[in-house]
Design an enzyme around this catalytic site. Structure first.
Site, short mmCIF file in Angstrom:
data_model
loop_
_atom_site.label_atom_id
_atom_site.label_comp_id
_atom_site.label_asym_id
_atom_site.label_seq_id
_atom_site.Cartn_x
_atom_site.Cartn_y
_atom_site.Cartn_z
N SER A 85 -1.53 -3.38 -3.93
CA SER A 85 -2.60 -4.46 -3.62
C SER A 85 -2.24 -6.09 -3.57
CB SER A 85 -3.55 -4.97 -2.04
OG SER A 85 -3.37 -6.02 -1.11
N TYR B 88 -12.66 -4.89 -0.39
CA TYR B 88 -9.98 -4.49 0.05
C TYR B 88 -9.66 -4.65 -0.91
CZ TYR B 88 -5.38 -3.74 1.45
OH TYR B 88 -4.20 -3.27 1.05
#
Length: 324
Positions: A128, A153
């Site tokens: 990501s 995350y």
């Protein structure tokens, strides 16, 4: 042609990647745990609309369960693996950390072990742009330091890159991490701004706009993401005495202010947004901007779908799906 396992196949990116690979003539098997992070109906709708017509089955598998992963690999015998299953969302990771530990760390470890024992030819997995944290240097390059995540995350995605690198080093497992930049488009995730904003605008509700709307994001259309994934899947980094692991940015390399993004969504929908300006949220970053030089040099591709075009396609799909 290859036998390819796609995890997260009922998810947004996974459903498009699996159907594209099947259309290319490969034998594709999907896997997903069909969790309820967002309405499960959307996942089943993706299976019906994108996977089943392409001849892709999607099995219900919990990847954080090592026994289920071993059974899946024993049965499918994949030559290539596209691992897109993960617990997504920056803000959700602040209130539900255990979901990220299980889905993004334990499950990823199980996948690495299975790929090693089955001698998979190439593992492509989702990282990501969140790994860049509050990086002040733009555009973001794969060579930038990424050791200061601002959300759990992001930390789990950086951990995935480190875990994959170690397996590539130890076992010569070809692996490629893909740093996605704000993916959007038809069949997208309801927790993403473009989706939730559309829902609220159609209902006449106010949309929340954080940090005065001056945050910038590198919005990347789903078709461009899929093209990058597929090209990289069939071109792993060569070992030849080196670690066969690499990471690539896949982004539109054209960041847009959130306020400008909302204006584009207003044009696509024909609806004026009512905005509620709120402070910046924990875990958010001021900007994302992909340097895609490495991607261009390796596979000769650069995402290029204009935001206006992509949002028009999304909104047309959303209206039809909502009616259905």
């Amino acid at each position: 042609m290859s036998t390819i396992l796609v995890t997260g196949a009922a998810g947004f990116v996974g459903s498009f990647v699996a159907s594209r690979l099947a259309a290319m003539g490969h034998t594709v098997v999907g896997a997903d745990n069909f969790n309820d992070y967002y309405p499960v109906k959307l996942k089943h709708d993706r299976v019906a609309a994108l996977l089943e017509p392409a001849g892709v089955t999607c099995r219900t598998v919990e990847l954080s369960d090592d026994a289920q992963v071993r059974a899946l690999f024993d049965d499918v015998q994949p030559e290539l693996v596209v691992h897109l299953a993960a617990q997504a969302g920056v803000r959700y990771s602040i209130t539900n950390p255990q979901a990220y530990i299980q889905s993004n760390l334990v499950a990823f470890g199980n996948m690495l072990e299975a790929c090693r024992h089955h001698k998979v030819g190439h593992l492509v997995y989702a990282s990501s742009s969140s790994v860049y944290g509050e990086n002040a240097k733009v555009p973001f390059s794969e060579d930038d330091v990424t050791d200061a995540p601002v959300s759990l995350y992001a930390a789990t995605k950086k951990s995935n890159e480190l875990m994959a690198h170690s397996y590539s080093k130890l076992y010569q497992l070809p692996a490629t991490g893909l740093r996605f930049f704000t993916v959007y488009g038809p069949w997208g995730r309801p927790d993403m701004a473009y989706f939730s904003f559309s829902e609220k605008m159609l209902a006449g509700e106010t949309i929340p706009v954080f940090a005065g709307g001056v945050l910038t994001r590198d919005f990347t259309y789903i078709d461009d993401i899929v093209e990058g994934v597929v090209r990289l899947l069939f071109k792993p980094q060569p070992g030849e005495g080196k670690v066969p692991h690499a990471v690539f940015n896949i982004g539109n390399h054209h960041p847009v202010r959130v306020l400008d993004f909302i204006a584009s969504l207003e044009r696509a929908s024909g609806i004026k947004a009512n905005m509620d300006f709120l402070p910046m949220q924990p875990g958010d970053v001021p900007a994302t901007h992909a340097d895609i030089t490495k991607l261009q040099n390796w596979v000769g591709f650069a995402p290029s779908t204009p935001l206006d075009d992509g949002l028009q396609r999304f909104f047309a799909w959303y209206q039809a799906w909502r009616r259905g």
